[in-house]
Design an enzyme around this catalytic site. Structure first.
Site, PDB file in Angstrom:
ATOM      1  N   GLY A 102       4.606   6.946  -1.428  1.00  0.00           N
ATOM      2  CA  GLY A 102       5.948   6.401  -1.249  1.00  0.00           C
ATOM      3  C   GLY A 102       6.697   6.819   0.004  1.00  0.00           C
ATOM      4  N   GLY A 103       6.001   7.413   0.981  1.00  0.00           N
ATOM      5  CA  GLY A 103       6.697   7.816   2.208  1.00  0.00           C
ATOM      6  C   GLY A 103       7.599   6.702   2.726  1.00  0.00           C
ATOM      7  CE  LYS A 104       4.592   4.270   7.116  1.00  0.00           C
ATOM      8  NZ  LYS A 104       3.545   5.036   6.365  1.00  0.00           N
ATOM      9  CG  ASP A 130       1.355   2.280   5.820  1.00  0.00           C
ATOM     10  OD1 ASP A 130       0.733   2.289   6.893  1.00  0.00           O
ATOM     11  OD2 ASP A 130       1.885   3.301   5.321  1.00  0.00           O
ATOM     12  CG  ASP A 174      -1.583   3.125  -3.346  1.00  0.00           C
ATOM     13  OD1 ASP A 174      -1.315   3.081  -2.132  1.00  0.00           O
ATOM     14  OD2 ASP A 174      -2.645   3.624  -3.790  1.00  0.00           O
ATOM     15  CB  CYS A 234      -0.884   0.023   1.243  1.00  0.00           C
ATOM     16  SG  CYS A 234      -1.755  -1.496   1.568  1.00  0.00           S
ATOM     17  CB  ALA A 235       3.646   2.038  -2.289  1.00  0.00           C
ATOM     18  CB  CYS A 238      -1.934   6.072  10.877  1.00  0.00           C
ATOM     19  SG  CYS A 238      -3.108   6.501   9.581  1.00  0.00           S
TER      20      CYS A 238
HETATM   21  C1  LIG Z   1      -1.917   4.534   4.840  1.00  0.00           C
HETATM   22  S1  LIG Z   1      -1.938   4.847   3.146  1.00  0.00           S
HETATM   23  C2  LIG Z   1      -0.312   4.379   2.674  1.00  0.00           C
HETATM   24  C3  LIG Z   1       0.732   5.398   2.991  1.00  0.00           C
HETATM   25  C4  LIG Z   1       2.083   5.067   2.417  1.00  0.00           C
HETATM   26  N1  LIG Z   1       2.529   3.739   2.764  1.00  0.00           N
HETATM   27  C5  LIG Z   1       3.122   6.085   2.890  1.00  0.00           C
HETATM   28  O1  LIG Z   1       3.986   5.741   3.699  1.00  0.00           O
HETATM   29  O2  LIG Z   1       3.058   7.223   2.425  1.00  0.00           O
HETATM   30  C6  LIG Z   1      -2.874   3.507   2.541  1.00  0.00           C
HETATM   31  C7  LIG Z   1      -2.817   3.310   1.036  1.00  0.00           C
HETATM   32  O3  LIG Z   1      -3.531   2.126   0.728  1.00  0.00           O
HETATM   33  C8  LIG Z   1      -4.021   2.268  -0.574  1.00  0.00           C
HETATM   34  N2  LIG Z   1      -5.056   1.238  -0.818  1.00  0.00           N
HETATM   35  C9  LIG Z   1      -6.399   1.364  -0.777  1.00  0.00           C
HETATM   36  N3  LIG Z   1      -6.984   0.185  -1.090  1.00  0.00           N
HETATM   37  C10 LIG Z   1      -5.987  -0.688  -1.337  1.00  0.00           C
HETATM   38  C11 LIG Z   1      -5.938  -2.040  -1.730  1.00  0.00           C
HETATM   39  N4  LIG Z   1      -7.059  -2.745  -1.908  1.00  0.00           N
HETATM   40  N5  LIG Z   1      -4.736  -2.626  -1.906  1.00  0.00           N
HETATM   41  C12 LIG Z   1      -3.600  -1.932  -1.712  1.00  0.00           C
HETATM   42  N6  LIG Z   1      -3.575  -0.628  -1.336  1.00  0.00           N
HETATM   43  C13 LIG Z   1      -4.754  -0.031  -1.146  1.00  0.00           C
HETATM   44  C14 LIG Z   1      -4.500   3.707  -0.623  1.00  0.00           C
HETATM   45  O4  LIG Z   1      -4.561   4.178  -1.963  1.00  0.00           O
HETATM   46  C15 LIG Z   1      -3.441   4.420   0.221  1.00  0.00           C
HETATM   47  O5  LIG Z   1      -2.461   5.009  -0.595  1.00  0.00           O
END
Ligand SMILES: C[S@@+](CC[C@H](N)C(=O)[O-])C[C@H]1O[C@@H](n2cnc3c(N)ncnc32)[C@H](O)[C@@H]1O
Length: 424
Positions: free
Chosen positions: A246-248, A306, A266, A242-243, A359
């Site tokens: 790309g923070g992480k 994430d 993502d 769930c990038a 979070c």
């Molecule tokens: C908490 S954010 C991720 C933040 C990111 N890892 C960072 O460090 O900036 C959750 C992410 O999950 C994505 N997401 C939503 N549904 C998803 C799915 N079914 N599979 C994978 N990622 C998904 C969202 O688009 C969102 O970008």
């Protein structure tokens, strides 16, 4: 018994409120838009752009007025004993009732002809004291018990600005020296070895050459801990499932010394575009952006999941976020979270590791999702997070759990799950 030692109102008595003199109509117009549901950041941004002539103190006072009426509106309505108070009345209640400005000045700066009566005494419920919707205050009380009051108090002040050094480029100490030469004072964070906290007034970080050169990213210290929990090493194959933007991913790439294979998926294409730009700025050449979900059986060494969540741990990032949520947010993401965790498990090799992270402060999205997963997948076990390096203070019941009131970070949860070498 409450453990409150922290008063989120105290910062309201040290703002340059007198600079609001003459700005009543501008503030009222901005407040009317926020109260009708427009996000506070966007409204403030537009208002400041429309009034570029304002001096620094005027801009500061306007920002504080707009954000704090947005944030404290529930408590202000209680003070005014009215659910339908006008923006000038709310501003008056903020300045006089919470900020301690004498009544006459407060009325004049708020654009009122005369002061209006305010209730005195502490509001009788957590929801009113912390200016939260009832359902959310009840939720935090269920989750945190006697710590709920302190937690909610810490949601009502802006979080610190925290930077993550790009260790592929320089050390944290070298970054601190570089930032000092650019006029930004910092001090080391308390939990992440990569963290620097900005001291003093908010600088324009986006104007700094050191940011453009990819020497650091803005990233909450708790978020840094999630990336560190993956313990990605050079040469490994890692999937960031769930990038987002790309923070992480950037953090994982630096930990891998830009070697091995780092895949980032993502469903949000625009976020992946930003990820690609940030990766190239950070000097990472081994990031493979996946535009479609990874197929099962990838056999990667490590997966970071994430997951999307209710984000209750980062409510201090937006003064009005709490009023734009509805109670169904507590269950809205659970099916997706379960699905993503199952896919993460299918992608990791035998003996590999999955980090499941949110979070939020919500057992249903945190501990319960992990417990259901472990029941369905006995080939996985939970391992202590960050064994050997993560401070014990960041661990609760075998999970990473950090919060604004205990750690000064946003709220984060994580479980580290290891796949058995061989089933049976
Ligand atoms: C908490 S954010 C991720 C933040 C990111 N890892 C960072 O460090 O900036 C959750 C992410 O999950 C994505 N997401 C939503 N549904 C998803 C799915 N079914 N599979 C994978 N990622 C998904 C969202 O688009 C969102 O970008």
């Amino acid at each position: 018994m409450s453990t409150v030692t922290f008063n989120p109102l105290s910062r309201l008595s040290s703002q340059p409120w007198s600079a609001l003199d003459g700005l009543g109509p501008v503030v009222s117009e901005a407040l009317a838009r926020i109260l009708s549901g427009d996000p506070a950041e966007r409204v403030l941004d537009r208002t400041l752009r429309a009034h570029r002539e304002l001096p620094r103190e005027g801009r500061q006072a306007l920002k504080e007025a707009v954000f704090n009426v947005g944030l404290w509106r529930r408590r202000l309505a209680f003070l005014l004993d009215s659910e339908g108070a006008s923006p000038p009345q709310l501003l008056f209640a903020l300045l006089h009732g919470l900020g301690g400005v004498p009544a006459r000045e407060a009325a004049s700066w708020a654009g009122l002809e005369a002061p209006v009566p305010l209730r005195t005494g502490e509001p009788p419920s957590l929801a009113l004291r912390a200016s939260l919707p009832d359902w959310l205050a009840d939720h935090f009380t269920r989750e945190l018990g006697t710590e709920a009051e302190d937690f909610c108090a810490h949601l009502n002040v802006p979080g610190p600005i925290t930077l993550r050094v790009n260790p592929a480029r320089l050390s944290r100490e070298a970054l601190a020296a570089r930032l000092a030469s650019e006029g930004v004072a910092t001090r080391p964070g308390s939990w992440s070895p990569l963290a620097l906290q900005v001291e003093g007034p908010r600088p324009n970080l986006y104007g700094l050459a050191s940011l453009r050169e990819g020497l650091f990213e803005v990233q909450d210290e708790g978020s840094q801990l999630l990336g560190l929990l993956v313990e990605a090493r050079p040469g490994e194959t890692v999937l960031d499932l769930c990038a987002g933007a790309g923070g992480k991913t950037l953090q994982l790439g630096a930990a891998m010394a830009d070697s091995g294979r780092l895949m980032a998926y993502d469903p949000d294409a625009e976020r992946l575009d930003r990820l690609q730009q940030r990766a190239s700025r950070a000097g990472l050449t081994r990031v493979h952006v996946l535009r479609t979900p990874p197929a099962p059986g990838l056999g990667v060494d490590r997966v970071l999941a994430d997951v999307p969540c209710s984000e209750l741990g980062s409510l201090r990032r937006g003064p009005d976020l709490r009023f734009r949520l509805s109670p169904d947010v507590l269950s809205r993401f659970i099916a997706t979270q379960r699905d993503i965790l199952a896919r993460a498990a299918d992608a990791v090799r035998l003996g590999g590791r999955v980090v499941y992270a949110t979070c939020t402060v919500n057992r249903a999205e945190n501990q319960d999702v992990v417990a259901d997963f472990l029941r369905a997948r006995p080939d996985f076990r939970r391992v202590p997070p960050g064994a050997g390096w993560l401070p014990e203070a960041c661990v609760q019941d075998g999970f990473l759990f950090v919060t604004p009131h205990r750690h000064g970070t946003d709220g984060f949860f994580a479980a580290v799950l290891e796949r058995a070498e061989a089933v049976g």
